[in-house]
Enzyme design. Sequence first.
Site, PDB file in Angstrom:
ATOM      1  CD  GLU A 244      29.979  62.359  32.983  1.00  0.00           C
ATOM      2  OE1 GLU A 244      29.177  62.204  32.160  1.00  0.00           O
ATOM      3  OE2 GLU A 244      30.680  63.169  33.324  1.00  0.00           O
TER       4      GLU A 244
ATOM      5  CB  SER B 183      35.557  67.724  24.830  1.00  0.00           C
ATOM      6  OG  SER B 183      36.921  66.962  24.828  1.00  0.00           O
TER       7      SER B 183
ATOM      8  CE  LYS C 276      37.872  62.312  25.894  1.00  0.00           C
ATOM      9  NZ  LYS C 276      38.951  63.530  25.726  1.00  0.00           N
TER      10      LYS C 276
END
Length: 259
Positions: free
Chosen positions: A77, A11, A71
Amino acid sequence: MAFDIFISHASEDKEIVARPIASFLDENTELTVWYDEFTLNPGDSLSEKIDYGLANSRYGLVVISPAFMSKNWPKKELRGLNALNVEGQNKLIPVWHNVAKEEVISFSPTIADVYALNTANGVSSVCDEIIKVVVSVETSIDELIDKAQKLLKDGEFELSVMSASKALRQHLEFIALQRLGPKYFRKKGIKRFSLLQLLDALHSKGGIIPKDSESEIDRKKLNSLRNIAVHGSKKKELGFKNSNAFIVQVRIIIRESKI
């Protein structure tokens, strides 16, 4: 596949990197982009949407940055993105942002070994390179022309012209991007140019086909036939002769114009 490209990012990198890339691809190409702000709706399951996007994308773009590497979820992912690499074809597009190679190696030696784009060269440059990789121009154009030829033989004259005109548009947009640059496509916020505008713009920048070519094209006639195929005409219907001539001229443009 439901999407051409899946964009994975932290983000913290949304404002500077992810959003500009996603917006440019959405506004200036026909690529279908999986990007959270475009794809997610209130109440959606984030994990399910991401899993679906990963499983149904041709390419995966991942913004590797200090924030991304800090993160907990990136590794999941990345596993999904690496699954896109099949039969020796690399479908993963890393974009390095404010990171050194040593940092990427420490985070993921596999990712560090993949040729990466770098925001140090500017986001617009990154976008240009992404388009070159993701838009499989020759394959998609060849398929459209083959489809147009089959439709012509089947007597579907309007559909044959529509298929050939789509191939022509893809080709013209690609060479326009190369010759005129991305800024041309951002001009006045125009998202899509008409076929005639693209033909005229390229003609003004040195021609669509070489000046010494024995082939000639009529830009306005091409555009007119395309419009009849798409919108119909009370005065004229497309027949074999016109449809075949259209496909022949599209083949000439694609073969002889230089990319």
